[in-house]
Scaffold this motif. Structure first.
Motif, PDB file in Angstrom:
ATOM      1  N   PHE A 111       0.829  -1.206   0.000  1.00 23.59           N
ATOM      2  CA  PHE A 111       0.000   0.000   0.000  1.00 23.59           C
ATOM      3  C   PHE A 111       0.866   1.260   0.000  1.00 23.59           C
ATOM      4  O   PHE A 111       0.356   2.356  -0.006  1.00 23.59           O
ATOM      5  CB  PHE A 111      -0.904  -0.039   1.230  1.00 23.59           C
ATOM      6  N   TYR A 112       2.163   1.071   0.005  1.00 28.45           N
ATOM      7  CA  TYR A 112       3.089   2.196   0.019  1.00 28.45           C
ATOM      8  C   TYR A 112       4.238   1.905  -0.941  1.00 28.45           C
ATOM      9  O   TYR A 112       4.469   0.764  -1.344  1.00 28.45           O
ATOM     10  CB  TYR A 112       3.629   2.443   1.433  1.00 28.45           C
ATOM     11  N   HIS A 113       4.946   2.970  -1.342  1.00 35.08           N
ATOM     12  CA  HIS A 113       6.115   2.818  -2.207  1.00 35.08           C
ATOM     13  C   HIS A 113       7.293   2.338  -1.363  1.00 35.08           C
ATOM     14  O   HIS A 113       7.411   2.703  -0.187  1.00 35.08           O
ATOM     15  CB  HIS A 113       6.467   4.142  -2.888  1.00 35.08           C
ATOM     16  N   ILE A 114       8.171   1.548  -1.939  1.00 37.45           N
ATOM     17  CA  ILE A 114       9.314   0.983  -1.215  1.00 37.45           C
ATOM     18  C   ILE A 114      10.201   2.067  -0.613  1.00 37.45           C
ATOM     19  O   ILE A 114      10.671   1.939   0.512  1.00 37.45           O
ATOM     20  CB  ILE A 114      10.125   0.055  -2.137  1.00 37.45           C
ATOM     21  N   ASP A 115      10.404   3.169  -1.340  1.00 33.21           N
ATOM     22  CA  ASP A 115      11.287   4.222  -0.836  1.00 33.21           C
ATOM     23  C   ASP A 115      10.625   5.123   0.213  1.00 33.21           C
ATOM     24  O   ASP A 115      11.295   5.901   0.884  1.00 33.21           O
ATOM     25  CB  ASP A 115      11.837   5.066  -1.987  1.00 33.21           C
ATOM     26  N   THR A 116       9.310   5.028   0.394  1.00 32.02           N
ATOM     27  CA  THR A 116       8.597   5.800   1.433  1.00 32.02           C
ATOM     28  C   THR A 116       7.635   4.878   2.181  1.00 32.02           C
ATOM     29  O   THR A 116       6.411   4.973   2.020  1.00 32.02           O
ATOM     30  CB  THR A 116       7.815   6.978   0.813  1.00 32.02           C
ATOM     31  N   PRO A 117       8.157   3.981   3.024  1.00 33.56           N
ATOM     32  CA  PRO A 117       7.303   2.994   3.691  1.00 33.56           C
ATOM     33  C   PRO A 117       6.346   3.569   4.733  1.00 33.56           C
ATOM     34  O   PRO A 117       5.428   2.881   5.162  1.00 33.56           O
ATOM     35  CB  PRO A 117       8.301   2.046   4.334  1.00 33.56           C
ATOM     36  N   ASN A 118       6.528   4.811   5.138  1.00 35.27           N
ATOM     37  CA  ASN A 118       5.631   5.405   6.138  1.00 35.27           C
ATOM     38  C   ASN A 118       4.529   6.233   5.514  1.00 35.27           C
ATOM     39  O   ASN A 118       3.714   6.813   6.224  1.00 35.27           O
ATOM     40  CB  ASN A 118       6.430   6.268   7.114  1.00 35.27           C
ATOM     41  N   LYS A 119       4.514   6.311   4.180  1.00 28.91           N
ATOM     42  CA  LYS A 119       3.514   7.123   3.499  1.00 28.91           C
ATOM     43  C   LYS A 119       2.760   6.258   2.495  1.00 28.91           C
ATOM     44  O   LYS A 119       3.362   5.682   1.590  1.00 28.91           O
ATOM     45  CB  LYS A 119       4.186   8.290   2.776  1.00 28.91           C
ATOM     46  N   PRO A 120       1.430   6.131   2.629  1.00 26.76           N
ATOM     47  CA  PRO A 120       0.660   5.314   1.694  1.00 26.76           C
ATOM     48  C   PRO A 120       0.747   5.854   0.265  1.00 26.76           C
ATOM     49  O   PRO A 120       0.994   7.038   0.057  1.00 26.76           O
ATOM     50  CB  PRO A 120      -0.771   5.407   2.205  1.00 26.76           C
ATOM     51  N   LYS A 121       0.532   4.980  -0.721  1.00 26.80           N
ATOM     52  CA  LYS A 121       0.534   5.399  -2.121  1.00 26.80           C
ATOM     53  C   LYS A 121      -0.566   6.408  -2.403  1.00 26.80           C
ATOM     54  O   LYS A 121      -0.439   7.256  -3.260  1.00 26.80           O
ATOM     55  CB  LYS A 121       0.336   4.187  -3.042  1.00 26.80           C
ATOM     56  N   THR A 122      -1.674   6.278  -1.685  1.00 17.87           N
ATOM     57  CA  THR A 122      -2.810   7.171  -1.891  1.00 17.87           C
ATOM     58  C   THR A 122      -3.502   7.456  -0.562  1.00 17.87           C
ATOM     59  O   THR A 122      -3.468   6.629   0.341  1.00 17.87           O
ATOM     60  CB  THR A 122      -3.828   6.557  -2.886  1.00 17.87           C
ATOM     61  N   GLU A 123      -4.092   8.621  -0.471  1.00 19.11           N
ATOM     62  CA  GLU A 123      -4.878   9.003   0.709  1.00 19.11           C
ATOM     63  C   GLU A 123      -6.373   8.995   0.381  1.00 19.11           C
ATOM     64  O   GLU A 123      -7.189   9.348   1.224  1.00 19.11           O
ATOM     65  CB  GLU A 123      -4.475  10.402   1.192  1.00 19.11           C
TER      66      GLU A 123
END
Length: 139
Positions: A41-53
């Motif tokens: 549900f998130y990009h590999i380089d930003t694991p603390n931020k979902p792909k979409t809100e």
């Protein structure tokens, strides 16, 4: 003199009447219907931020104490992820699994805004393998 007392008193009364907005926000979607809901549900380089809100919504404000939950479901080999609000506590704790003949589930709950975007794989890999093994042995 009354104006010096009335102004602060009116302000306190006004603030007391405002809603505090105690509702929690959870991602609410199903990968069966919305493919963007699936893991990861998130990009590999930003694991603390979902792909979409776009799935992040407030849970109902109907007097129940809501939490966020994420359900991993395997229905006859079809993997699904369901993110939602929940209110009924399970006696098995924050995470539990169920094994039935037609489908297996692994459910986790959390209680901060948007927390059901996280991956469960670190914990659920073992649980899912043991659930599948148990289903095989019971069949």
């Amino acid at each position: 003199m009354w104006s010096k007392i009335l102004a602060p008193l009116a302000m306190v009364l006004f603030l007391a009447l405002l809603s505090t907005g105690s509702s929690i926000k959870c991602h609410q979607c199903s990968s069966y219907i919305q493919s963007e809901c699936a893991d990861p549900f998130y990009h590999i380089d930003t694991p603390n931020k979902p792909k979409t809100e776009k799935f992040l919504q407030e849970c109902p404000n109907d007097g129940k104490e809501y939490f966020c939950r994420k359900i991993y479901q395997n229905v006859r080999g079809d993997e699904r992820v369901i993110r939602s609000c929940g209110w009924e506590e399970h006696e098995k704790g924050d995470c539990y699994s169920t094994v039935l003949e037609e489908y297996n589930t692994y459910v986790c709950k959390c209680d901060t805004d948007g927390c059901n975007s996280a991956s469960m794989w670190s914990v659920s890999g073992l649980a899912i393998c043991s659930a599948v093994m148990m289903a095989y042995l019971m069949h």
